[in-house]
Structures are given as C-alpha cells and as structure tokens.
Write a protein that holds these residues in place. Structure first.
Motif, mmCIF file in Angstrom:
data_model
loop_
_atom_site.group_PDB
_atom_site.id
_atom_site.type_symbol
_atom_site.label_atom_id
_atom_site.label_comp_id
_atom_site.label_asym_id
_atom_site.label_seq_id
_atom_site.Cartn_x
_atom_site.Cartn_y
_atom_site.Cartn_z
ATOM 1 N N ARG A 12 0.829 -1.220 0.000
ATOM 2 C CA ARG A 12 0.000 0.000 0.000
ATOM 3 C C ARG A 12 0.857 1.261 0.000
ATOM 4 N NH1 ARG A 12 -2.879 -2.124 4.959
ATOM 5 N NH2 ARG A 12 -4.202 -3.763 4.115
ATOM 6 N N GLU A 38 -5.518 -0.382 -21.980
ATOM 7 C CA GLU A 38 -5.881 -1.167 -23.160
ATOM 8 C C GLU A 38 -5.110 -0.627 -24.357
ATOM 9 O OE1 GLU A 38 -8.733 -3.428 -23.851
ATOM 10 O OE2 GLU A 38 -9.263 -3.642 -21.740
ATOM 11 N N ARG A 44 -6.688 -7.220 -19.841
ATOM 12 C CA ARG A 44 -6.751 -8.571 -19.265
ATOM 13 C C ARG A 44 -5.519 -9.387 -19.677
ATOM 14 N NH1 ARG A 44 -9.845 -13.322 -20.385
ATOM 15 N NH2 ARG A 44 -10.795 -14.149 -18.488
ATOM 16 N N LYS A 68 -4.868 -10.545 -7.500
ATOM 17 C CA LYS A 68 -6.114 -9.809 -7.257
ATOM 18 C C LYS A 68 -6.606 -9.147 -8.551
ATOM 19 C CE LYS A 68 -6.324 -7.762 -3.225
ATOM 20 N NZ LYS A 68 -5.811 -6.738 -2.285
ATOM 21 N N LEU A 71 -8.214 -11.698 -10.802
ATOM 22 C CA LEU A 71 -9.558 -12.066 -10.317
ATOM 23 C C LEU A 71 -10.563 -10.977 -10.664
ATOM 24 C CD1 LEU A 71 -8.713 -13.564 -6.800
ATOM 25 C CD2 LEU A 71 -9.726 -14.799 -8.718
ATOM 26 N N GLN A 72 -10.146 -9.730 -10.484
ATOM 27 C CA GLN A 72 -11.048 -8.609 -10.803
ATOM 28 C C GLN A 72 -11.440 -8.611 -12.266
ATOM 29 O OE1 GLN A 72 -9.153 -5.002 -9.518
ATOM 30 N NE2 GLN A 72 -9.622 -5.344 -7.379
ATOM 31 N N ARG A 73 -10.552 -9.111 -13.102
ATOM 32 C CA ARG A 73 -10.845 -9.114 -14.543
ATOM 33 C C ARG A 73 -11.536 -10.396 -14.984
ATOM 34 N NH1 ARG A 73 -8.404 -4.663 -16.360
ATOM 35 N NH2 ARG A 73 -6.701 -3.873 -15.085
ATOM 36 N N GLY A 74 -11.939 -11.209 -13.998
ATOM 37 C CA GLY A 74 -12.702 -12.419 -14.324
ATOM 38 C C GLY A 74 -11.848 -13.571 -14.808
ATOM 39 N N VAL A 75 -10.538 -13.476 -14.640
ATOM 40 C CA VAL A 75 -9.653 -14.568 -15.076
ATOM 41 C C VAL A 75 -9.880 -15.763 -14.150
ATOM 42 C CG1 VAL A 75 -7.238 -15.236 -15.410
ATOM 43 C CG2 VAL A 75 -7.953 -12.879 -15.882
ATOM 44 N N THR A 76 -9.934 -16.967 -14.724
ATOM 45 C CA THR A 76 -10.166 -18.151 -13.886
ATOM 46 C C THR A 76 -8.846 -18.640 -13.293
ATOM 47 O OG1 THR A 76 -9.857 -19.704 -15.700
ATOM 48 C CG2 THR A 76 -12.095 -18.865 -15.359
ATOM 49 N N LYS A 77 -8.938 -19.458 -12.252
ATOM 50 C CA LYS A 77 -7.708 -19.939 -11.624
ATOM 51 C C LYS A 77 -6.937 -20.865 -12.571
ATOM 52 C CE LYS A 77 -10.371 -23.240 -8.891
ATOM 53 N NZ LYS A 77 -10.897 -23.553 -7.573
ATOM 54 N N TYR B 218 -12.490 -8.963 -3.568
ATOM 55 C CA TYR B 218 -11.872 -8.051 -4.535
ATOM 56 C C TYR B 218 -12.967 -7.296 -5.284
ATOM 57 C CZ TYR B 218 -12.763 -12.189 -7.405
ATOM 58 O OH TYR B 218 -13.361 -13.276 -8.007
ATOM 59 N N LEU B 219 -12.553 -6.216 -5.930
ATOM 60 C CA LEU B 219 -13.532 -5.340 -6.581
ATOM 61 C C LEU B 219 -13.814 -5.813 -8.009
ATOM 62 C CD1 LEU B 219 -12.137 -1.881 -5.394
ATOM 63 C CD2 LEU B 219 -13.637 -3.475 -4.216
#
Lengths: 111, 355
Positions: A12, A38, A44, A68, A71-77, B218-219
C-alpha cells in the motif's frame, strides 16, 4: 525496521516512493499506468503477462497485486495457473538452453 | 474450498444478523482509530456532505427476503428460511404510490421476488401504472426451481418486464462456488428459456441484463470488458444472448461481511474500497435518485441501508405517510459501507455510475 523483509502492508506504500524523488517517481507511475492501459493487447492479457512475470521475478508484492487484478478481470484460476506455467517454462527453458554453451565448451575442450 | 452455508445468518443466530452489530464493526476498528477516513469525512473533503437526493427516478420495492438460494455474498441474508414477505395489503399501498410517483423506474427485488405469493397479481397491477421501465430482479434459478415457476419467462414477456438477473461468472466453477451447486446449469437453462421467448435478443424491447459481482474479497473489473467476456463466452458455449452487464461491488454488510471477517479479509477489503474511492462517483450514487421500500413498508435510501435498518432521515419513514416532496428534502444516511458504491467507476443496482 520490521523483523520481516517483506510486509504485505508495504504494498500500500508503493506510491510513497515518489516522496524521496518526486520527478522520477511520477515518471515511473505515469509510465506504469500507461503500460497497463488497453492497447494492442487488452488490459486482461496484460494482467496475465504481469502475473507470469511476477512469478519469474519472484516478487511477493507483484504476485499479491496481480492475482487480485486477474480475479477482478474475471480470469479463472486455471488460466492463472497456465500463465504461471508459461513463466516457469521460460525460466527453466532459459536455464536449460544454456546447456548448449556447456556442450559447446565440452566439445571444444575434449579431444 | 468454502463450504456453502445452507441457512441464513438469522436462522443460524449469527451475531451479524443484527444490523447494529454490523454497524458497530463498520464504525469501529480502522475507522474509529483514524487509520482510514470515515465516508462522511472523505465526502466532506469535496464538499459533498451531507449527501442529498436529486430527482427521484427509481422506486425499488423489496417484496420479501425469502429466496430459493443462500448465496455466500448476499447482502439481504436471504434464504428459504426467511419469512419476511410483503403482504397484499402493503402491496396495494405500494400500487397507490406507483400510480402517483414521479419516478420513471419500478424495480422489484427480494429475496426471490417471485416467491411472494402475490407476486404475479402485483406485477399485473403495477404494469398498468405506466412506469417507463419495470424491472424484476430474478435470480434465474427460480425459473427452474419448481414447476409452478417454469412459465415465468412467458409471464415476464406478457407484462413487458425488464429482467435483471444475477450471473457471477461465465464458468460453472466460479458460479457454483458463490451461489451453490447446480446454480450454473439451472441459470443457463433459464437464460435459454428467456432467450427462447425473445428476451435479450439484439434490438428486442424485451430487456435482459445480467448482474456480475465478484466472487470474493476483490472489486469488480471494468464493466465494459467484463461484458465483452461474458457475451463472447455465453454465446460460444451456450448460444445465450443478453443486453447489458452490470458490474456491482459487494458491499461489506450481512453475509459478505461475515465472509470477509471469517476469511480475515475485512481490513484489506476496506482498504481496497477506500483506496479506490472516486469522488466523481458520489454525485451519481443510487441513493441520490432512489427510494427503497421494505417488505413491511418502511422507507430507506437504498436496499443496503434497508438491510442495516437505517431508515430515511425524514419525518416520513413509512408508506402510510408517503410524500415524495417531503422525502426528497432529506439528508441521506451514510456509513462506511457506502464506500462500496463509490469505488472505482462506482456501483449501483444499474452497474457503474461513471462513464
């Protein structure tokens, strides 16, 4: 000084690096921000590249941030792990490809 | 892997079922000791305190907390065990309000609103009131949950209802983890049924929008990019079409707050929200153009305040005394959960609030 070299809370404080060198710090963050916009690559795709590089650089802050972000961008594990494997493959490949230097040297030295 | 809970916080007698306990947490700790600024303090910096309503545009009615699902993140703490259901008598009072409101949008939510035994009668009457946009928030699985709900797509079509449905991800794994096993497959079938009667088709007036909310601490990412991913994956895998995707931030209340605390993510999440605070989002937060009505007829600035028991700060607090001009002259009640609506591009029941 803390007892650990790495403290998650320090992530932070990343922005604080401008305090001791404002001009260079700001130039870095401007550049950093621009890189992740972009462009020819989607944000992404850039996030996944950053995640793979975070691992090859073994940067705990970067792994924290880009896991993080992904994940926020919807990427799968599954996608994230494949990206890490890409980094790992390049890292190990980079080691192994130097084996050709070793082979060259052996071939040169040996009768 | 997180094991899905089968009961609401209320049924489990969890301390977070009590809104006052939630507010203690939101007002204490890192906000009490000054580590992070309170929401009141941060909006004061841009002269936006107190928050005041603009023109009323959306009347959101929560017709009950009963739901066929027990989602991990639910801010309503909804579930099959919740018995708070709007009566027909209260619905009739709401219908009077709908007929006379200046709002152009009527937004029915729950729980699963369809589980209210008077839901269909209410939709039929409300659709005659002449509101421009009539939304029902459907969780999709309700359409498949029981034979008596199978015809909901045709019913929605008959009354030109705008369907807004939850869909946390385009993959089974992420969806089922948040909403329960089997939810993804049921949702896909329900979406295909909605498509079959014309919902979500390009150019169709039968509006079908999806709601995405993150599957953890997360956001949400950029709404436009997420919409592109959702559209491409749902089309390729299941030939499903829809109109818009709304990306909604999970607010740190109720079951999501319980999850944040149990997973030791609470403080980090609050930091994320505060760091992503966007003063430009404040002027368009949904409480500035919405009135939320609870199952028992009380009035709130938004559905989140309803769940925290924070009634409107007005002499009119119930539909029995409903008066829009008096209501519009109020200060909006805020706490630290409001950071959820001002993070990044902002968040509301209609998705992002900045462009």
């Amino acid at each position: 000084m803390a007892n650990n070299y790495y403290d998650p809370a320090d992530l932070r404080k990343f922005g604080n690096i401008t305090q001791w060198s404002e001009e260079l710090g700001n130039k870095f963050f401007d550049y950093y921000g621009k890189v992740f916009e972009e462009g020819a690559l989607t944000a992404r795709e850039k996030s996944l590249i950053a995640l793979a590089v975070s691992h090859t650089e073994q940067c705990p802050y970067c792994i924290d941030a880009y896991t993080k972000d992904a994940l926020q961008r919807g990427v799968t594990k599954e996608q994230m792990m494949e990206a890490v494997h890409v980094g790992a493959a390049i890292k190990s490949g980079a080691t192994l490809v130097h084996g050709t230097m070793m082979m060259n040297k052996v071939n040169k030295l040996e009768m | 892997m997180t094991k899905l809970k089968q009961q609401s916080l209320h049924k489990r007698e969890n301390q977070l079922a009590n809104p006052n306990r939630q507010l203690e947490i939101l007002n204490g700790g890192i906000f009490e000791n000054g580590e992070l600024p309170t929401f009141a303090k941060i909006i004061t910096q841009t002269n936006q305190f107190p928050l005041r309503p603009k023109k009323l545009e959306i009347l959101q009615i929560n017709v009950g907390y009963m739901c066929n699902q027990v989602c991990e993140h639910c801010h309503v703490d909804a579930g099959p065990d919740r018995k708070e259901i709007m009566t027909w008598e209260t619905m009739q009072k709401c219908l009077e309000i709908i007929k006379n409101t200046g709002a152009h949008t009527l937004d029915l939510t729950g729980g699963a609103p369809e589980m209210n035994p008077n839901f269909r009668r209410f939709v039929e009457k409300a659709s005659q009131a002449g509101v421009k946009d009539f939304i029902v928030r459907s969780n999709l699985t309700i359409i498949r949950a029981n034979k008596k709900y199978h015809d909901l797509p045709q019913f929605f079509k008959k009354y030109n209802v705008h369907v807004v449905s939850s869909m946390p991800h385009w993959t089974r794994g992420k969806t089922d983890k948040q909403r329960g096993e089997g939810v993804f497959d049921m949702s896909i079938t329900a979406l295909q049924q909605l498509n079959a009667v014309g919902y979500g088709m390009p150019g169709s007036t039968l509006k079908l929008d999806l709601v995405y909310n993150p599957n953890g601490a997360y956001l949400p990412g950029d709404q436009a990019s997420m919409e592109k991913e959702f559209k491409s994956a749902l089309k390729a895998d299941f030939n499903i079409k829809f109109h818009n995707l709304f990306a909604i931030t999970n607010l740190p209340i109720s079951r999501f707050l319980d999850y944040l605390i149990a997973s030791e993510n609470y403080e980090d999440y609050m930091y994320q929200l505060v760091e992503a605070y966007n003063p430009k989002a404040v002027k368009n937060v949904m409480c500035s153009n919405t009135i939320s009505i609870s199952w028992d007829g009380y009035l709130y600035d938004c559905d989140f305040n309803q769940m925290l028991g924070l009634k409107v700060a007005s002499k009119v607090t119930h539909i029995n005394q409903y008066n829009e001009s008096i209501l519009n002259n109020r200060d909006i009640v805020i706490s630290q959960h409001c950071y959820g609506c001002t993070a990044g591009a902002g968040s509301s029941c209609q998705g992002e609030v900045t462009t």
